[in-house]
Scaffold this motif. Structure first.
Motif, PDB file in Angstrom:
ATOM      1  N   GLU A  82       0.819  -1.207   0.000  1.00 48.71           N
ATOM      2  CA  GLU A  82       0.000   0.000   0.000  1.00 48.71           C
ATOM      3  C   GLU A  82       0.858   1.265   0.000  1.00 48.71           C
ATOM      4  O   GLU A  82       0.436   2.316  -0.497  1.00 48.71           O
TER       5      GLU A  82
ATOM      6  N   ALA B  62     -16.436   6.845   1.890  1.00 46.81           N
ATOM      7  CA  ALA B  62     -16.541   5.391   2.047  1.00 46.81           C
ATOM      8  C   ALA B  62     -17.371   5.019   3.267  1.00 46.81           C
ATOM      9  O   ALA B  62     -18.189   4.086   3.218  1.00 46.81           O
TER      10      ALA B  62
ATOM     11  N   SER C 108     -15.043  -5.121   1.012  1.00 40.17           N
ATOM     12  CA  SER C 108     -13.660  -5.529   1.244  1.00 40.17           C
ATOM     13  C   SER C 108     -13.597  -6.649   2.278  1.00 40.17           C
ATOM     14  O   SER C 108     -12.643  -7.418   2.312  1.00 40.17           O
TER      15      SER C 108
ATOM     16  N   CYS D 180     -15.771  -1.261   2.683  1.00 42.79           N
ATOM     17  CA  CYS D 180     -15.421  -1.270   1.266  1.00 42.79           C
ATOM     18  C   CYS D 180     -14.175  -0.420   1.083  1.00 42.79           C
ATOM     19  O   CYS D 180     -13.611   0.086   2.056  1.00 42.79           O
ATOM     20  N   ARG D 181     -13.745  -0.262  -0.179  1.00 42.66           N
ATOM     21  CA  ARG D 181     -12.613   0.625  -0.486  1.00 42.66           C
ATOM     22  C   ARG D 181     -13.028   1.619  -1.564  1.00 42.66           C
ATOM     23  O   ARG D 181     -13.688   1.250  -2.539  1.00 42.66           O
TER      24      ARG D 181
ATOM     25  N   TYR E   7      -8.896   3.646  -0.118  1.00 47.02           N
ATOM     26  CA  TYR E   7      -9.104   3.899   1.302  1.00 47.02           C
ATOM     27  C   TYR E   7     -10.312   3.121   1.819  1.00 47.02           C
ATOM     28  O   TYR E   7     -11.339   3.017   1.144  1.00 47.02           O
ATOM     29  N   HIS E   8     -10.181   2.633   3.046  1.00 47.18           N
ATOM     30  CA  HIS E   8     -11.168   1.722   3.617  1.00 47.18           C
ATOM     31  C   HIS E   8     -12.271   2.431   4.399  1.00 47.18           C
ATOM     32  O   HIS E   8     -12.060   3.488   4.992  1.00 47.18           O
TER      33      HIS E   8
ATOM     34  N   MET F 190      -5.248   3.293   4.008  1.00 45.69           N
ATOM     35  CA  MET F 190      -5.086   2.401   2.871  1.00 45.69           C
ATOM     36  C   MET F 190      -5.003   0.940   3.313  1.00 45.69           C
ATOM     37  O   MET F 190      -5.140   0.033   2.488  1.00 45.69           O
TER      38      MET F 190
ATOM     39  N   ILE G 123      -6.770  -1.610   6.335  1.00 45.90           N
ATOM     40  CA  ILE G 123      -7.912  -1.570   7.252  1.00 45.90           C
ATOM     41  C   ILE G 123      -7.459  -1.600   8.704  1.00 45.90           C
ATOM     42  O   ILE G 123      -8.155  -1.114   9.596  1.00 45.90           O
TER      43      ILE G 123
END
Length: 379
Positions: free
Chosen positions: A40, A159, A200, A234-235, A239-240, A315, A317
């Motif tokens: 990442e 997000a 994700s 999710c991403r 980014y989470h 980036m 989790i």
């Protein structure tokens, strides 16, 4: 929010600023370079997205340049992907990628390593350069990634809002007889419908399975009165999001209502402890003090909180800063982390309320508002 609203994006200008700061740090520390792997951090600094494998693909960042490292047969693929400009240095299948990296460094220069590089890359470099020329590059990388820019926070906010809406849609379909796997599929579909590439990750637990922090193996069927725990994310642009809600669909028992209130009190205590200058460890302490007052714990004993009270998010989790006992990291503006002091009652149920916080110069702000009650999981 409107899902047709443009998604915030990290620009190449922002990546160039990051890279410039990194290169300045290399110069200050008199390091020959920093080797980024297929991690990442490679995406963070250069924009190049590449999945790790047994072949080294990455970038050598020196005080004055960026050189991408790749197998010869991947050159055209890498050239076609978004990334900041830089030469592509190639190694062939019968050649050593470590020798290529070494050839790009000044004689005797030390090389900092991405902390997420595979161990086999380290061993190859140590055999080629010698171990005393290799240094841990984690602080070079993590100290920058630790504090998010306004754009990064905006992406995470987008997000989180998206996943919160998915939670609402999942809540609406839970009824007697539905399986956890059906809810998981629905959540993935709804993430896609709102513009993400799917979930994700996703944990859906009913009843006793909620007492297992990361869910149970096998499928479960929802029965009236079951406790429901949904944890998903999710991403967006790398980014989470990550949100958990725990609730019941029917009238809650007195036991569950009491336990849910303690969980929410502990979560609020963490938020209120988020003062600029406070340590991450003090936030975990704040959650455990609440539980102790209610006769839970102590420490990691059950019934109580079996793990840390939160983790950083970006980036990855799970990334720095970690909200865990003894962590001396001081809160600073731009830090983003979860607030999830889960309470586990073995053999009965568990409750995790997870929302995330970002630090501002004046204190904490929620990305999403906490749940309202045991039967109202949304503010």
């Amino acid at each position: 929010m409107s899902w047709s609203h443009p998604v915030p994006k990290i620009t190449d200008d922002e990546r160039r600023r990051r890279l410039s700061l990194l290169q300045a740090s290399l110069g200050e520390r008199q390091l020959g370079g920093l080797l980024l792997g297929s991690t990442e951090s490679l995406r963070y600094f250069t924009g190049l997205v590449w999945h790790p494998s047994e072949r080294l693909v990455g970038a050598l960042v020196t005080p004055n340049a960026v050189t991408y490292i790749a197998p010869g047969f991947e050159e055209s693929r890498i050239a076609s992907l978004p990334h900041l400009p830089g030469e592509i240095a190639l190694w062939q299948e019968d050649e050593s990628s470590a020798a290529l990296v070494a050839s790009l460094l000044p004689p005797g220069a030390k090389l900092a390593l991405d902390d997420a590089l595979p161990l086999f890359v380290y061993h190859q470099l140590a055999a080629t350069l010698s171990a005393d020329r290799l240094v841990d590059g984690s602080r070079l990388i993590r100290d920058m990634r630790l504090r998010k820019s306004d754009t990064e926070i905006a992406i995470i906010q987008y997000a989180m809002d998206l996943t919160l809406e998915v939670h609402r849609r999942a809540h609406a379909i839970i009824k007697p007889g539905i399986t956890a796997s059906e809810v998981v599929r629905h959540i993935d579909e709804q993430h896609r419908a709102l513009g993400a590439s799917g979930s994700s990750f996703c944990i859906v637990s009913f009843g006793l399975a909620t007492s297992l922090p990361h869910g149970a193996d096998g499928d479960q069927i929802y029965q009236p009165g079951d406790v429901v725990l949904v944890d998903t994310g999710c991403r967006i642009d790398g980014y989470h999001s990550d949100l958990t809600r725990t609730y019941v669909m029917e009238e809650p028992t007195t036991e569950f209502t009491s336990a849910w209130s303690i969980e929410r009190e502990a979560q609020q205590a963490v938020f209120e402890a988020c003062r600029p200058g406070a340590t991450c460890g003090s936030l975990d302490d704040a959650a455990r003090r609440v539980l102790s007052r209610h006769g839970l714990g102590p420490d990691y004993a059950l019934p109580g909180l079996p793990h840390r009270a939160g983790h950083g998010l970006g980036m990855e989790i799970h990334e720095e800063p970690y909200v865990v006992r003894g962590n001396p990291t001081v809160l600073e503006p731009g830090m983003c982390f979860s607030n999830e002091p889960m309470i586990v009652f073995p053999g009965r149920f568990g409750i995790r309320l997870e929302d995330h916080i970002h630090m501002t110069p004046t204190g904490p702000e929620w990305f999403t508002q906490p749940a309202m009650s045991p039967t109202e999981p949304f503010a």
